[in-house]
Design a protein around this motif. Structure first.
Motif, PDB file in Angstrom:
ATOM      1  N   SER A 105       0.821  -1.214   0.000  1.00 26.25           N
ATOM      2  CA  SER A 105       0.000   0.000   0.000  1.00 26.25           C
ATOM      3  C   SER A 105       0.852   1.260   0.000  1.00 26.25           C
ATOM      4  CB  SER A 105      -0.925   0.001   1.226  1.00 26.25           C
ATOM      5  OG  SER A 105      -0.174  -0.071   2.414  1.00 26.25           O
ATOM      6  N   LYS A 142       7.263   2.780   3.657  1.00 21.66           N
ATOM      7  CA  LYS A 142       7.387   3.351   4.999  1.00 21.66           C
ATOM      8  C   LYS A 142       8.861   3.446   5.343  1.00 21.66           C
ATOM      9  CE  LYS A 142       3.605   0.663   4.993  1.00 21.66           C
ATOM     10  NZ  LYS A 142       3.337  -0.751   4.798  1.00 21.66           N
ATOM     11  N   THR A 172      -1.127  -5.920   4.296  1.00 23.69           N
ATOM     12  CA  THR A 172      -2.094  -6.188   3.240  1.00 23.69           C
ATOM     13  C   THR A 172      -2.392  -7.688   3.270  1.00 23.69           C
ATOM     14  OG1 THR A 172      -1.155  -4.387   1.950  1.00 23.69           O
ATOM     15  CG2 THR A 172      -2.527  -5.967   0.759  1.00 23.69           C
TER      16      THR A 172
HETATM   17  N1  LIG Z   1      -5.673   1.869  12.926  1.00 25.28           N
HETATM   18  C1  LIG Z   1      -5.769   0.645  12.427  1.00 25.28           C
HETATM   19  N2  LIG Z   1      -6.445  -0.331  13.075  1.00 25.28           N
HETATM   20  C2  LIG Z   1      -6.554  -1.581  12.580  1.00 25.28           C
HETATM   21  N3  LIG Z   1      -6.022  -1.955  11.401  1.00 25.28           N
HETATM   22  C3  LIG Z   1      -5.342  -1.042  10.709  1.00 25.28           C
HETATM   23  C4  LIG Z   1      -5.181   0.292  11.163  1.00 25.28           C
HETATM   24  N4  LIG Z   1      -4.449   0.963  10.235  1.00 25.28           N
HETATM   25  C5  LIG Z   1      -4.178   0.068   9.258  1.00 25.28           C
HETATM   26  N5  LIG Z   1      -4.713  -1.133   9.538  1.00 25.28           N
HETATM   27  C6  LIG Z   1      -4.646  -2.370   8.743  1.00 25.28           C
HETATM   28  O1  LIG Z   1      -3.305  -2.518   8.323  1.00 25.28           O
HETATM   29  C7  LIG Z   1      -3.233  -2.740   6.910  1.00 25.28           C
HETATM   30  C8  LIG Z   1      -1.971  -2.087   6.361  1.00 25.28           C
HETATM   31  O2  LIG Z   1      -0.886  -2.618   7.066  1.00 25.28           O
HETATM   32  P1  LIG Z   1       0.618  -2.372   6.593  1.00 25.28           P
HETATM   33  O3  LIG Z   1       1.467  -3.151   7.542  1.00 25.28           O
HETATM   34  O4  LIG Z   1       0.844  -0.908   6.503  1.00 25.28           O
HETATM   35  O5  LIG Z   1       0.549  -3.030   5.140  1.00 25.28           O
HETATM   36  P2  LIG Z   1       1.571  -3.164   3.896  1.00 25.28           P
HETATM   37  O6  LIG Z   1       2.948  -3.367   4.476  1.00 25.28           O
HETATM   38  O7  LIG Z   1       1.072  -4.341   3.145  1.00 25.28           O
HETATM   39  O8  LIG Z   1       1.488  -1.916   3.061  1.00 25.28           O
HETATM   40  C9  LIG Z   1      -4.510  -2.118   6.346  1.00 25.28           C
HETATM   41  O9  LIG Z   1      -4.928  -2.806   5.195  1.00 25.28           O
HETATM   42  C10 LIG Z   1      -5.510  -2.275   7.499  1.00 25.28           C
HETATM   43  O10 LIG Z   1      -6.248  -3.448   7.365  1.00 25.28           O
END
Ligand SMILES: Nc1ncnc2c1ncn2[C@@H]1O[C@H](COP(=O)(O)OP(=O)(O)O)[C@@H](O)[C@H]1O
Ligand SMILES: O=C(CO)[C@@H](O)[C@H](O)COP(=O)(O)O
Length: 498
Positions: free
Chosen positions: A12, A15, A261
């Motif tokens: 997504s 970071k 994700t």
């Molecule tokens: N405040 C929150 N509370 C619960 N779940 C969250 C929150 N913020 C993000 N998420 C979950 O975390 C996911 C994104 O996680 P992340 O570790 O950033 O993903 P990635 O590394 O795949 O980009 C989102 O799809 C959502 O489901």
């Protein structure tokens, strides 16, 4: 004060974290990019977006923190696994990257199984799954032969970004393990697998260790990112390998659960000669000569973000989940299966789709949101069970990823897994793991385990509530029945997916 930077090329967003020598995350920044779905089941991103947003993210990190660039001693990467990036001899990208959650390659998987038979599990130690890289290369070979003929190398997402930042090409073992072209135990590209599909071995990049120095920043990149060209860049690893490092999964008996994700349950493995027969993924760790077993829920956090974007677009995650603890365990008889993009563990099935079972006129948006979280967590429990059945004891699980931001979800993991859940100060496991690779690469520590003693900061433990655990144990059996009962229905519905 000296620092290292960890960069996670997620699905997504990218970071970046700036971490001090004491292991404190002093600043973090995230930049998102789009995901394209040109056909049902396809999932692509533009590699240039990753590179561009990474440089922008570094610049914002340096501006926000006001850190002296001369104090940043090194940086490293974590990246979404398996995504195919094809480049020509000048390093130009030949087509959009085909991502880990793209399921167009079922036929290519069957071809791999037919051609290699048991050799696939003997050499690559993993079964052919749509998400892995070799099926994607074979799809391009079949459908876009003119593109493959121009390809000089294939790279994975973070390797492409590292190339754009440093000009140097390579791939580390932990990410190479997810391609199906690596001889996992012997840490070499498999000429036997490549030859079986008429692929030249020269398509595979040079292999390196995750903590290996791969160069320094190109001067124009350093200027755009607000860093010095002398900043050392270390190879980095697969996001799950880096997540494992960032969660301290650096010894036997350690397990983590990541809800990004995708969703992942991962346990450390020191033996190179085990063969989970494709029931679990078996990959090289980012720690030298170590491994891990892992189960994957394809759409974990993605199920919740899909739900939010579809039914509560304007709400933040925190707003959507506010008061969710008041909905009883079991969401008033509403059960969700998170198969919205197909599934991997334990059902390697690209055609299955999700369900809400038991909808009732009394259910509200909060019941639906809670049942989505429960369904995702039940799916991860299936991976926990497979690892437990393989003989590993799981009494404690470290939680990372965006899903670890929500306290109710952490307690739910404790209740559904029947294990203590450790929340860390930062949920940014993969980016933290990348920062740890840089710190170890810079020789601040004699090993990753020594680095973990300083960098990993547990914040809170969630213990199973026996009553809730009992309720979930009963519901889990019903959850497990839904796959078999909806498989045929979904196969018949597949014709209508347009
Ligand atoms: N405040 C929150 N509370 C619960 N779940 C969250 C929150 N913020 C993000 N998420 C979950 O975390 C996911 C994104 O996680 P992340 O570790 O950033 O993903 P990635 O590394 O795949 O980009 C989102 O799809 C959502 O489901
Ligand atoms: O395909 C896998 C692992 O095999 C995924 O875990 C990807 O590595 C993407 O991870 P996230 O973006 O969800 O962190």
């Amino acid at each position: 004060m000296k620092y290292v930077i960890g960069i996670d090329i997620g699905t997504s967003a990218v970071k970046s974290v700036l971490v001090s020598a004491e292991g404190k995350v002093v600043c973090e920044h995230s930049e998102s990019y789009p995901l394209h779905r040109p056909e049902p089941g396809w999932s692509e991103q533009n590699p240039e977006d990753w590179a561009d947003r990474t440089i922008a993210s570094l610049r914002r990190l340096m501006e926000k923190s006001e850190a002296d660039p001369a104090d940043v001693e090194g940086l490293s990467f974590s990246g979404q696994m398996h995504g195919l990036v094809l480049v020509d001899s000048k390093g130009k990208v030949l087509r959009p990257a085909i991502l880990w959650n793209d399921t167009r390659t079922t036929q290519q998987c069957r071809k791999i199984e037919k051609t290699l038979g048991s050799k696939l599990l003997d050499i690559a130690r993993n079964r052919a799954l749509e998400g892995f890289t070799l099926p994607k290369i074979l799809w391009v070979q079949e459908h876009e032969p003119e593109i493959l003929s121009q390809a000089d190398l294939f790279l994975l997402p973070k390797d492409y970004v590292r190339y754009r930042l440093t000009g140097s090409l390579g791939m580390d073992y932990s990410d190479a393990a997810g391609t199906l072209l690596l001889d996992v135990a012997n840490k070499v590209w498999s000429s036997e697998i490549a030859e079986a599909f008429d692929l030249p071995l020269s398509l595979c990049p040079q292999l390196v260790e995750s903590s290996e120095l791969t160069g320094t920043l190109l001067p124009e990149v350093a200027e755009a990112a607000g860093l010095l060209p002398s900043t050392r860049v270390f190879a980095g690893g697969a996001d799950n390998a880096c997540g494992a490092i960032g969660a301290g999964i650096l010894g036997e008996g350690k397990t983590m659960c990541s809800i990004g994700t995708s969703g992942v349950v991962l346990s450390y493995e020191s033996r190179k000669d085990i063969n989970p027969q494709g029931k679990m993924h078996f990959f090289n760790h980012g720690e030298e000569n170590a491994f891990y077993v892992m189960g994957v829920t394809l759409a974990a956090g993605h199920s919740l973000s899909w739900f939010k974007d579809t039914f509560a677009k304007e709400a933040s995650f925190d707003h959507l989940l506010e008061g969710i603890e008041a909905v009883p365990a079991g969401s008033g008889g509403l059960l969700f299966t998170p198969y919205i993009s197909g599934e991997r563990t334990p059902h390697a099935d690209a055609d299955i789709r999700g369900s809400f079972i038991g909808m009732d006129s009394g259910h509200t948006l909060k019941h639906f949101a809670r049942s989505v979280m429960e369904g995702i967590t039940f799916s991860l429990r299936e991976s926990i069970d497979i690892i437990r059945q393989s003989g590993k004891d799981i009494t404690e699980v470290t939680a990372i990823g965006g899903g670890a931001l929500n306290e109710v979800w952490l307690q739910m993991q404790a209740d559904i897994f029947n294990a203590n859940i450790i929340k860390l100060e930062s949920e940014q496991g993969p980016a933290m793991g990348a920062a740890m690779l840089a710190a170890y690469g810079c020789e601040w520590f004699s090993s990753l385990a020594e680095c973990a003693k300083v960098f990993i900061r547990p914040a809170k433990t969630y213990s199973p509530d026996p009553e809730q655990a009992e309720v979930y144990s009963g519901l889990f059996g019903i959850y497990q029945d839904v796959y078999g009962q909806t498989k045929d229905l979904n196969e018949r519905l597949a014709a209508y997916r347009k």
